[in-house]
Design a protein around this motif. Structure first.
Motif, PDB file in Angstrom:
ATOM      1  N   LYS A  23       0.831  -1.203   0.000  1.00 29.60           N
ATOM      2  CA  LYS A  23       0.000   0.000   0.000  1.00 29.60           C
ATOM      3  C   LYS A  23       0.870   1.259   0.000  1.00 29.60           C
ATOM      4  CE  LYS A  23      -3.930  -2.216   2.301  1.00 29.60           C
ATOM      5  NZ  LYS A  23      -4.803  -2.222   3.499  1.00 29.60           N
ATOM      6  N   LEU A  24       1.958   1.209   0.747  1.00 31.05           N
ATOM      7  CA  LEU A  24       2.893   2.346   0.731  1.00 31.05           C
ATOM      8  C   LEU A  24       3.479   2.529  -0.666  1.00 31.05           C
ATOM      9  CD1 LEU A  24       4.568   4.523   2.160  1.00 31.05           C
ATOM     10  CD2 LEU A  24       6.218   2.749   2.772  1.00 31.05           C
ATOM     11  N   GLN A  25       3.742   1.417  -1.331  1.00 30.84           N
ATOM     12  CA  GLN A  25       4.279   1.491  -2.688  1.00 30.84           C
ATOM     13  C   GLN A  25       3.269   2.121  -3.639  1.00 30.84           C
ATOM     14  OE1 GLN A  25       7.329   0.882  -3.495  1.00 30.84           O
ATOM     15  NE2 GLN A  25       7.068   1.345  -5.668  1.00 30.84           N
ATOM     16  N   LYS A  26       1.991   1.819  -3.443  1.00 29.12           N
ATOM     17  CA  LYS A  26       0.962   2.425  -4.292  1.00 29.12           C
ATOM     18  C   LYS A  26       0.897   3.934  -4.071  1.00 29.12           C
ATOM     19  CE  LYS A  26      -1.907  -1.780  -4.371  1.00 29.12           C
ATOM     20  NZ  LYS A  26      -1.693  -2.087  -5.803  1.00 29.12           N
ATOM     21  N   LEU A  27       1.022   4.351  -2.808  1.00 29.01           N
ATOM     22  CA  LEU A  27       1.056   5.799  -2.517  1.00 29.01           C
ATOM     23  C   LEU A  27       2.262   6.448  -3.181  1.00 29.01           C
ATOM     24  CD1 LEU A  27       0.104   5.931   1.294  1.00 29.01           C
ATOM     25  CD2 LEU A  27      -1.382   6.311  -0.682  1.00 29.01           C
ATOM     26  N   SER A  28       3.387   5.758  -3.133  1.00 29.41           N
ATOM     27  CA  SER A  28       4.602   6.284  -3.752  1.00 29.41           C
ATOM     28  C   SER A  28       4.446   6.405  -5.262  1.00 29.41           C
ATOM     29  CB  SER A  28       5.787   5.380  -3.414  1.00 29.41           C
ATOM     30  OG  SER A  28       6.966   5.854  -4.005  1.00 29.41           O
ATOM     31  N   GLN A  29       3.789   5.421  -5.859  1.00 25.91           N
ATOM     32  CA  GLN A  29       3.567   5.475  -7.309  1.00 25.91           C
ATOM     33  C   GLN A  29       2.630   6.626  -7.683  1.00 25.91           C
ATOM     34  OE1 GLN A  29       2.090   1.512  -7.937  1.00 25.91           O
ATOM     35  NE2 GLN A  29       4.128   0.627  -8.291  1.00 25.91           N
ATOM     36  N   ALA A  30       1.599   6.830  -6.865  1.00 27.45           N
ATOM     37  CA  ALA A  30       0.680   7.936  -7.132  1.00 27.45           C
ATOM     38  C   ALA A  30       1.420   9.276  -7.002  1.00 27.45           C
ATOM     39  CB  ALA A  30      -0.497   7.883  -6.159  1.00 27.45           C
ATOM     40  N   ALA A  31       2.298   9.382  -5.990  1.00 27.38           N
ATOM     41  CA  ALA A  31       3.078  10.607  -5.822  1.00 27.38           C
ATOM     42  C   ALA A  31       3.980  10.839  -7.026  1.00 27.38           C
ATOM     43  CB  ALA A  31       3.902  10.534  -4.536  1.00 27.38           C
ATOM     44  N   LYS A  32       4.548   9.760  -7.541  1.00 28.58           N
ATOM     45  CA  LYS A  32       5.415   9.882  -8.708  1.00 28.58           C
ATOM     46  C   LYS A  32       4.614  10.344  -9.922  1.00 28.58           C
ATOM     47  CE  LYS A  32       9.042   7.381 -11.162  1.00 28.58           C
ATOM     48  NZ  LYS A  32       9.822   6.120 -11.262  1.00 28.58           N
ATOM     49  N   ASP A  33       3.388   9.856 -10.056  1.00 27.90           N
ATOM     50  CA  ASP A  33       2.533  10.296 -11.163  1.00 27.90           C
ATOM     51  C   ASP A  33       2.233  11.790 -11.049  1.00 27.90           C
ATOM     52  OD1 ASP A  33       2.494   7.716 -12.090  1.00 27.90           O
ATOM     53  OD2 ASP A  33       0.536   7.229 -11.222  1.00 27.90           O
ATOM     54  N   LEU A  34       1.942  12.257  -9.838  1.00 22.45           N
ATOM     55  CA  LEU A  34       1.676  13.678  -9.636  1.00 22.45           C
ATOM     56  C   LEU A  34       2.928  14.507  -9.906  1.00 22.45           C
ATOM     57  CD1 LEU A  34      -0.526  13.489  -6.404  1.00 22.45           C
ATOM     58  CD2 LEU A  34      -1.289  14.193  -8.679  1.00 22.45           C
ATOM     59  N   ALA A  35       4.097  13.973  -9.531  1.00 27.19           N
ATOM     60  CA  ALA A  35       5.344  14.673  -9.826  1.00 27.19           C
ATOM     61  C   ALA A  35       5.544  14.806 -11.328  1.00 27.19           C
ATOM     62  CB  ALA A  35       6.532  13.931  -9.200  1.00 27.19           C
ATOM     63  N   GLY A  36       5.161  13.765 -12.069  1.00 26.09           N
ATOM     64  CA  GLY A  36       5.247  13.839 -13.522  1.00 26.09           C
ATOM     65  C   GLY A  36       4.356  14.930 -14.091  1.00 26.09           C
ATOM     66  N   ILE A  37       3.168  15.070 -13.512  1.00 26.45           N
ATOM     67  CA  ILE A  37       2.261  16.148 -13.952  1.00 26.45           C
ATOM     68  C   ILE A  37       2.900  17.502 -13.677  1.00 26.45           C
ATOM     69  CG2 ILE A  37       0.035  17.246 -13.496  1.00 26.45           C
ATOM     70  CD1 ILE A  37      -1.090  14.459 -12.868  1.00 26.45           C
ATOM     71  N   LEU A  38       3.514  17.654 -12.509  1.00 25.54           N
ATOM     72  CA  LEU A  38       4.156  18.928 -12.158  1.00 25.54           C
ATOM     73  C   LEU A  38       5.323  19.242 -13.096  1.00 25.54           C
ATOM     74  CD1 LEU A  38       4.329  18.970  -8.251  1.00 25.54           C
ATOM     75  CD2 LEU A  38       3.153  20.600  -9.722  1.00 25.54           C
ATOM     76  N   LYS A  39       6.084  18.244 -13.455  1.00 22.10           N
ATOM     77  CA  LYS A  39       7.227  18.471 -14.334  1.00 22.10           C
ATOM     78  C   LYS A  39       6.785  18.927 -15.719  1.00 22.10           C
ATOM     79  CE  LYS A  39       9.931  15.056 -11.780  1.00 22.10           C
ATOM     80  NZ  LYS A  39      10.505  13.686 -11.773  1.00 22.10           N
ATOM     81  N   LYS A  40       5.636  18.420 -16.151  1.00 19.26           N
ATOM     82  CA  LYS A  40       5.104  18.845 -17.449  1.00 19.26           C
ATOM     83  C   LYS A  40       4.371  20.173 -17.339  1.00 19.26           C
ATOM     84  CE  LYS A  40       4.503  14.152 -19.287  1.00 19.26           C
ATOM     85  NZ  LYS A  40       3.523  13.144 -19.779  1.00 19.26           N
ATOM     86  N   THR A  41       3.758  20.415 -16.170  1.00 19.37           N
ATOM     87  CA  THR A  41       2.953  21.627 -15.980  1.00 19.37           C
ATOM     88  C   THR A  41       3.353  22.282 -14.659  1.00 19.37           C
ATOM     89  OG1 THR A  41       1.145  20.369 -17.011  1.00 19.37           O
ATOM     90  CG2 THR A  41       0.608  22.553 -16.140  1.00 19.37           C
ATOM     91  N   PRO A  42       4.497  22.988 -14.630  1.00 19.22           N
ATOM     92  CA  PRO A  42       4.948  23.616 -13.383  1.00 19.22           C
ATOM     93  C   PRO A  42       3.968  24.641 -12.825  1.00 19.22           C
ATOM     94  CG  PRO A  42       6.707  23.577 -15.028  1.00 19.22           C
ATOM     95  CD  PRO A  42       5.447  23.176 -15.731  1.00 19.22           C
ATOM     96  N   SER A  43       3.069  25.131 -13.663  1.00 18.07           N
ATOM     97  CA  SER A  43       2.110  26.147 -13.206  1.00 18.07           C
ATOM     98  C   SER A  43       1.185  25.609 -12.115  1.00 18.07           C
ATOM     99  CB  SER A  43       1.268  26.646 -14.392  1.00 18.07           C
ATOM    100  OG  SER A  43       0.555  25.574 -14.988  1.00 18.07           O
ATOM    101  N   LYS A  44       1.096  24.271 -11.961  1.00 15.87           N
ATOM    102  CA  LYS A  44       0.235  23.698 -10.930  1.00 15.87           C
ATOM    103  C   LYS A  44       0.901  23.664  -9.558  1.00 15.87           C
ATOM    104  CE  LYS A  44      -2.708  20.787 -13.851  1.00 15.87           C
ATOM    105  NZ  LYS A  44      -3.393  19.478 -13.948  1.00 15.87           N
ATOM    106  N   ALA A  45       2.169  24.032  -9.510  1.00 19.65           N
ATOM    107  CA  ALA A  45       2.922  23.900  -8.257  1.00 19.65           C
ATOM    108  C   ALA A  45       2.319  24.728  -7.130  1.00 19.65           C
ATOM    109  CB  ALA A  45       4.378  24.302  -8.477  1.00 19.65           C
ATOM    110  N   LEU A  46       1.807  25.900  -7.445  1.00 12.46           N
ATOM    111  CA  LEU A  46       1.278  26.776  -6.394  1.00 12.46           C
ATOM    112  C   LEU A  46       0.018  26.184  -5.769  1.00 12.46           C
ATOM    113  CD1 LEU A  46       1.528  29.367  -4.835  1.00 12.46           C
ATOM    114  CD2 LEU A  46       0.432  30.583  -6.717  1.00 12.46           C
ATOM    115  N   SER A  47      -0.931  25.752  -6.585  1.00 12.41           N
ATOM    116  CA  SER A  47      -2.162  25.177  -6.031  1.00 12.41           C
ATOM    117  C   SER A  47      -1.889  23.848  -5.336  1.00 12.41           C
ATOM    118  CB  SER A  47      -3.210  24.996  -7.144  1.00 12.41           C
ATOM    119  OG  SER A  47      -2.709  24.183  -8.187  1.00 12.41           O
TER     120      SER A  47
END
Length: 448
Positions: A23-47
């Motif tokens: 379950k911790l690994q699944k949370l880590s994978q989800a965090a990595k997916d969100l990090a990928g979104i941020l890297k493509k769209t840095p404008s989301k960093a503030l929200s």
């Protein structure tokens, strides 16, 4: 990416996965997916940051919904583990994603640190404080290192030598003149005597020297000979010289190229000096600004304004005077500049909602509203105070429920003029980071 951030929440007992590493690994994978979104769209960093900081983040916020959808993609049955919407889990994976993205994009780091310095002191995160302190300091050190590098003034400035390929010049073309041998001979003969012998023609009159070189006439002959022979020789020489022609090679193109190379070299040298001394010039300008206490945005002295209005304008004017990546000392400089105004230190605190309402309506803060409107979109979910200031028609800042829902700032929060200036400056920097085109990674330090 490791699980240090998520592990921090687990160790504090803030999230519970029942000791199940998968379950911790699944949370880590989800965090990595969100990090990928941020890297493509840095404008989301503030929200993302503003939700990650707030234990009371609303469940219907767009960022929360996006994070939940990402989590469900990795862990379809997460609802069986958590009885209600797991806001703390969402905040933890958002935080992990922000830390991961900030390692590759300093603009994300600016958003994260600026928002953290504003929001965390006002939010009920005492049980998480140990987690936040380490994370914020880690990201801040990285961002500050880039800022210090860009503000530094080197001890020496190295300028490369000018490169210029010398052209091959052709030798001058010279046309040689020739004296007429027959004319010179005739002249010399005329200087020698009254006549000369021409084969086949007998004695030919020369209209030359009227004297014969006889003993009793030697002196007159010599004088006449010298005069006439000198004239004949000079005439021959002048005629030959007049025929000499020297054609020089065309130097216009080589000199034109040389002028362009020199001009470009000087221009690049001046640019190198300007870049190298930009930090010093920037500091000099800031010292002048602080001593003058004059607002270029309002066109008047800060001393003519209300303390809170002056503080807001000082934040705006400083923001316009410095680049996105600025050392942490710049915020401290702003605090000292605000304190430099008479009365700001004793003016006391005011509700943040009142300060926002003032920024929405005060005539001297029109420039702040214009800048805020450019940097922050109209309120739609969690966002900075600038969104309310720049779009006052979309929401009444005096509405406590909507104010807290859209900003995360508790309704009872208060700030003095110094803190208000710092808050606005950091929000301006964070909002600019979401739109800035600066390189994501800082430049590598030059090796000596």
């Amino acid at each position: 990416m490791d699980n240090a951030t998520l592990q921090g929440f687990l160790n504090k007992g803030l999230i519970d996965v029942g000791g199940d590493d998968t379950k911790l690994q699944k949370l880590s994978q989800a965090a990595k997916d969100l990090a990928g979104i941020l890297k493509k769209t840095p404008s989301k960093a503030l929200s993302y940051s503003l939700i990650a900081f707030d234990p009371g983040a609303p469940e219907d916020d767009p960022v929360v919904r996006e994070a939940l959808a990402t989590l469900q993609n990795r862990w379809a049955t997460y609802r069986n583990t958590f009885a209600a919407t797991p806001i703390t889990v969402i905040r933890a994976i958002l935080l992990d994603a922000l830390v991961d993205a900030a390692e590759e994009d300093d603009r994300v780091g600016v958003c994260f640190v600026a928002s953290a310095r504003n929001a965390l002191p006002l939010l009920p995160v005492d049980n998480e404080r140990d987690i936040w302190i380490g994370i914020v300091e880690q990201v801040e050190r990285r961002v500050d290192a880039r800022a210090e590098e860009e503000w530094a003034t080197p001890e020496t400035i190295s300028v490369p030598p000018m490169k210029y390929e010398v052209p091959t010049f052709t030798a001058p073309e010279v046309t040689i003149g020739e004296a007429s041998a027959s004319d010179l001979q005739a002249g010399m003969q005329a200087a020698a005597g009254p006549s000369y012998q021409s084969p086949g023609q007998g004695a030919v009159a020369t209209n030359g020297n009227q004297n014969w070189p006889l003993q009793n006439q030697l002196q007159p002959w010599v004088y006449e000979f010298g005069t006439r022979s000198g004239t004949a020789i000079a005439t021959a020489i002048n005629a030959a010289m007049a025929e000499i022609e020297v054609r020089q090679p065309d130097l216009a193109e080589p000199f034109s190229k040389l002028a362009k190379v020199v001009s470009g070299y000087v221009d690049n040298t001046l640019k190198s000096i300007s870049v190298a001394t930009a930090g010093l010039q920037r500091r000099t300008n800031l010292l002048w600004w602080r001593e003058a206490l004059y607002s270029p945005s309002a066109g008047k002295s800060y001393r003519e304004l209300l303390p809170s209005v002056a503080a807001a304008l000082m934040a705006l004017d400083l923001f316009k005077a410095v680049p996105l990546f600025s050392p942490a000392s710049v915020s401290a400089f702003l605090s000292e500049a605000v304190l430099h105004l008479q009365g700001t230190g004793d003016h006391g605190k005011r509700p943040v909602r009142d300060l926002v309402a003032e920024a929405q309506n005060h005539s001297d803060l029109a420039s702040l509203r214009a800048t805020a409107a450019l940097l922050a979109a109209a309120p739609d979910g969690r966002g900075p105070l600038l969104a309310l200031i720049g779009h006052p028609a979309r929401i009444d800042a005096q509405n406590a429920d909507d104010f807290q829902r859209l900003t995360g700032v508790p309704a009872a929060s208060e700030l003095d003029a110094v803190a208000w200036a710092g808050w606005l400056f950091r929000e301006l920097q964070a909002s600019k980071a979401t739109k800035d085109a600066s390189p994501a990674k800082r430049r590598s330090a030059k090796k000596n």
